[in-house]
Write an enzyme that holds these catalytic residues in place. Sequence first.
Site, PDB file in Angstrom:
ATOM      1  N   LEU A  90       0.824  -1.202   0.000  1.00  0.00           N
ATOM      2  CA  LEU A  90       0.000   0.000   0.000  1.00  0.00           C
ATOM      3  C   LEU A  90       0.857   1.250   0.000  1.00  0.00           C
ATOM      4  O   LEU A  90       0.495   2.270  -0.553  1.00  0.00           O
ATOM      5  CB  LEU A  90      -0.898   0.020   1.242  1.00  0.00           C
ATOM      6  CG  LEU A  90      -2.060  -0.946   1.269  1.00  0.00           C
ATOM      7  CD1 LEU A  90      -2.645  -1.029   2.672  1.00  0.00           C
ATOM      8  CD2 LEU A  90      -3.125  -0.492   0.286  1.00  0.00           C
ATOM      9  N   GLY A  91       1.968   1.162   0.669  1.00  0.00           N
ATOM     10  CA  GLY A  91       2.814   2.348   0.747  1.00  0.00           C
ATOM     11  C   GLY A  91       4.115   2.018   1.443  1.00  0.00           C
ATOM     12  O   GLY A  91       4.259   0.956   2.035  1.00  0.00           O
ATOM     13  N   ARG A  92       5.033   2.921   1.326  1.00  0.00           N
ATOM     14  CA  ARG A  92       6.297   2.731   2.023  1.00  0.00           C
ATOM     15  C   ARG A  92       6.651   3.980   2.800  1.00  0.00           C
ATOM     16  O   ARG A  92       6.554   5.097   2.315  1.00  0.00           O
ATOM     17  CB  ARG A  92       7.411   2.367   1.034  1.00  0.00           C
ATOM     18  CG  ARG A  92       7.498   3.274  -0.173  1.00  0.00           C
ATOM     19  CD  ARG A  92       8.300   2.634  -1.293  1.00  0.00           C
ATOM     20  NE  ARG A  92       7.657   1.412  -1.775  1.00  0.00           N
ATOM     21  CZ  ARG A  92       8.262   0.507  -2.573  1.00  0.00           C
ATOM     22  NH1 ARG A  92       9.519   0.693  -2.931  1.00  0.00           N
ATOM     23  NH2 ARG A  92       7.613  -0.550  -3.000  1.00  0.00           N
ATOM     24  N   VAL A 120       3.822  -0.922   4.128  1.00  0.00           N
ATOM     25  CA  VAL A 120       2.476  -1.330   4.540  1.00  0.00           C
ATOM     26  C   VAL A 120       1.895  -2.210   3.438  1.00  0.00           C
ATOM     27  O   VAL A 120       1.984  -1.869   2.253  1.00  0.00           O
ATOM     28  CB  VAL A 120       1.556  -0.106   4.756  1.00  0.00           C
ATOM     29  CG1 VAL A 120       0.190  -0.543   5.281  1.00  0.00           C
ATOM     30  CG2 VAL A 120       2.193   0.897   5.719  1.00  0.00           C
ATOM     31  N   PHE A 155      10.099   3.825   8.068  1.00  0.00           N
ATOM     32  CA  PHE A 155      10.453   2.673   8.884  1.00  0.00           C
ATOM     33  C   PHE A 155      10.054   1.334   8.292  1.00  0.00           C
ATOM     34  O   PHE A 155      10.291   0.308   8.880  1.00  0.00           O
ATOM     35  CB  PHE A 155       9.842   2.823  10.277  1.00  0.00           C
ATOM     36  CG  PHE A 155      10.439   3.943  11.067  1.00  0.00           C
ATOM     37  CD1 PHE A 155      11.593   3.747  11.812  1.00  0.00           C
ATOM     38  CD2 PHE A 155       9.861   5.190  11.057  1.00  0.00           C
ATOM     39  CE1 PHE A 155      12.147   4.779  12.535  1.00  0.00           C
ATOM     40  CE2 PHE A 155      10.407   6.236  11.792  1.00  0.00           C
ATOM     41  CZ  PHE A 155      11.558   6.033  12.522  1.00  0.00           C
ATOM     42  N   GLY A 156       9.404   1.374   7.143  1.00  0.00           N
ATOM     43  CA  GLY A 156       9.001   0.099   6.557  1.00  0.00           C
ATOM     44  C   GLY A 156       7.780   0.246   5.688  1.00  0.00           C
ATOM     45  O   GLY A 156       7.295   1.344   5.454  1.00  0.00           O
ATOM     46  N   LYS A 159       1.581  -3.281   8.763  1.00  0.00           N
ATOM     47  CA  LYS A 159       2.739  -2.391   8.662  1.00  0.00           C
ATOM     48  C   LYS A 159       3.957  -3.117   9.188  1.00  0.00           C
ATOM     49  O   LYS A 159       3.952  -3.635  10.299  1.00  0.00           O
ATOM     50  CB  LYS A 159       2.513  -1.092   9.442  1.00  0.00           C
ATOM     51  CG  LYS A 159       3.724  -0.174   9.400  1.00  0.00           C
ATOM     52  CD  LYS A 159       3.381   1.284   9.338  1.00  0.00           C
ATOM     53  CE  LYS A 159       4.641   2.115   9.145  1.00  0.00           C
ATOM     54  NZ  LYS A 159       4.364   3.545   8.952  1.00  0.00           N
ATOM     55  N   ASP A 189      -0.490  15.114  16.713  1.00  0.00           N
ATOM     56  CA  ASP A 189       0.133  15.073  15.385  1.00  0.00           C
ATOM     57  C   ASP A 189      -0.936  14.942  14.304  1.00  0.00           C
ATOM     58  O   ASP A 189      -0.825  14.117  13.406  1.00  0.00           O
ATOM     59  CB  ASP A 189       1.125  13.907  15.330  1.00  0.00           C
ATOM     60  CG  ASP A 189       2.126  14.052  14.183  1.00  0.00           C
ATOM     61  OD1 ASP A 189       2.364  15.190  13.728  1.00  0.00           O
ATOM     62  OD2 ASP A 189       2.650  13.012  13.737  1.00  0.00           O
TER      63      ASP A 189
HETATM   64  C1  AK4 Z   1      -0.182   3.507   3.581  1.00  0.00           C
HETATM   65  C2  AK4 Z   1      -4.532   2.259   3.250  1.00  0.00           C
HETATM   66  C3  AK4 Z   1       5.615   4.511  15.162  1.00  0.00           C
HETATM   67  C4  AK4 Z   1       6.951   4.660  15.324  1.00  0.00           C
HETATM   68  C5  AK4 Z   1       7.856   4.454  14.315  1.00  0.00           C
HETATM   69  C6  AK4 Z   1      -4.391   1.157   6.695  1.00  0.00           C
HETATM   70  C7  AK4 Z   1       6.033   3.892  12.918  1.00  0.00           C
HETATM   71  C8  AK4 Z   1      -4.225   1.946   4.570  1.00  0.00           C
HETATM   72  C9  AK4 Z   1      -2.441   2.322   6.110  1.00  0.00           C
HETATM   73  C10 AK4 Z   1      -2.992   2.511   4.842  1.00  0.00           C
HETATM   74  C11 AK4 Z   1       3.037   3.842  12.736  1.00  0.00           C
HETATM   75  C12 AK4 Z   1       0.733   3.675  12.004  1.00  0.00           C
HETATM   76  C13 AK4 Z   1      -0.604   3.662  10.022  1.00  0.00           C
HETATM   77  C14 AK4 Z   1      -1.310   3.523  11.187  1.00  0.00           C
HETATM   78  C15 AK4 Z   1      -1.176   3.726   8.651  1.00  0.00           C
HETATM   79  C16 AK4 Z   1      -0.645   2.647   7.758  1.00  0.00           C
HETATM   80  O1  AK4 Z   1       0.586   3.936   4.403  1.00  0.00           O
HETATM   81  O2  AK4 Z   1       0.072   2.617   2.801  1.00  0.00           O
HETATM   82  C17 AK4 Z   1      -1.543   4.087   3.506  1.00  0.00           C
HETATM   83  N1  AK4 Z   1      -2.626   3.176   3.719  1.00  0.00           N
HETATM   84  N2  AK4 Z   1      -3.541   3.012   2.755  1.00  0.00           N
HETATM   85  N3  AK4 Z   1      -3.175   1.646   7.032  1.00  0.00           N
HETATM   86  N4  AK4 Z   1      -4.931   1.273   5.495  1.00  0.00           N
HETATM   87  N5  AK4 Z   1      -1.202   2.760   6.459  1.00  0.00           N
HETATM   88  S1  AK4 Z   1       1.005   3.810  10.356  1.00  0.00           S
HETATM   89  N6  AK4 Z   1      -0.543   3.527  12.299  1.00  0.00           N
HETATM   90  N7  AK4 Z   1       1.702   3.737  12.963  1.00  0.00           N
HETATM   91  O3  AK4 Z   1       3.515   3.819  11.653  1.00  0.00           O
HETATM   92  N8  AK4 Z   1       3.801   3.974  13.841  1.00  0.00           N
HETATM   93  C18 AK4 Z   1       5.145   4.128  13.940  1.00  0.00           C
HETATM   94 CL1  AK4 Z   1       7.541   5.120  16.840  1.00  0.00          CL
HETATM   95  C19 AK4 Z   1       7.393   4.063  13.100  1.00  0.00           C
END
Ligand code: AK4
Length: 293
Positions: A35-37, A43, A40-41, A58, A152
């Site tokens: 879905l995306g990058r 999805v 940190f990694g 994720k 945020d």
């Molecule tokens: C996409 C559809 C905390 C630290 C360090 C669900 C990371 C879709 C998506 C979606 C996090 C997160 C997140 C929710 C959203 C993930 O990104 O591809 C968009 N996408 N499209 N989720 N449906 N994306 S990311 N919570 N938390 O990253 N935490 C985090 Cl300390 C690194």
Amino acid sequence: MATAMETRPQQKASSEAATEKKRWTLSDFDIGKPLGRGKFGHVYVAKEKRSNHVVALKVLFKSQLKQSQVEHQLRREVEIQSHLRHPNILRLYGYFYDQQRVYLILEYAAKGELYKELQKFKCFTERRSATYVASLARALIYCHGKHVIHRDIKPENLLIGSQGELKIADFGWSVHTFSRRRTMCGTLDYLPPEMVESLEHDASVDIWSLGILCYEFLYGAPPFEAEEHSDTYRRIRQVDLKFPSKPVVSAAAKDLISQMLVKDTSKRLPLHKLLEHPWIVQNADPSGVYRSG
Ligand code: AK4
């Protein structure tokens, strides 16, 4: 809908873990398209095999989390977000890890990222903006009631569900205002005014961010944007709020934004009052779902 994700069979074999939920592993999921990058990694959309429940997975690399020293932040996010249940907050069903990675099991938001919609349309109609702002206000009222402050709120952290409903995601920066549980379980008598008042005090940061977001929905850019970081900083400090003549935005919308972007934190429009503001009442779809067309 999410029940199959929540009521996992218990580990009957292990007697001391009789009440413990089954641990997730990667083999519980069929991994689908990316879905995306992010930093940190990546999805991925994924399907939990037993329930056929579609989720977003994720994948975070432990090495990068360590390097950036955000492990505690991630732990806090998981702790906070896994306890939140609101239609406008992206669910975090659980997590698991292996040698190299940490996996977050998230609710799948079928219509993707809100900032891409904003890019596509440049700015949103008043109806769409008001619907999103009202949904966000309801989600934040819920969070603040649980003493959680998101801190945020921005387009990059907002996703859209299959019905067009807005979902707040990424609680990586959120805080639990009364994390010092011992203090709160004990007596209040020794707390200074700023700590007694700290809930409302701190929660007002989310009102400000929501005001910024409302402006950005309507005008296509945040209000204090400037070439130089130092200029943005100055404009925020002085609350140098200007409303361009184009695009044309109603006086009611400007009035609401002006009541949220107030320097004195105690004078910002409380979120429950925002929901009664004429611009919200007249423009927001009461179902909280923006329907195009
Ligand atoms: C996409 C559809 C905390 C630290 C360090 C669900 C990371 C879709 C998506 C979606 C996090 C997160 C997140 C929710 C959203 C993930 O990104 O591809 C968009 N996408 N499209 N989720 N449906 N994306 S990311 N919570 N938390 O990253 N935490 C985090 Cl300390 C690194």
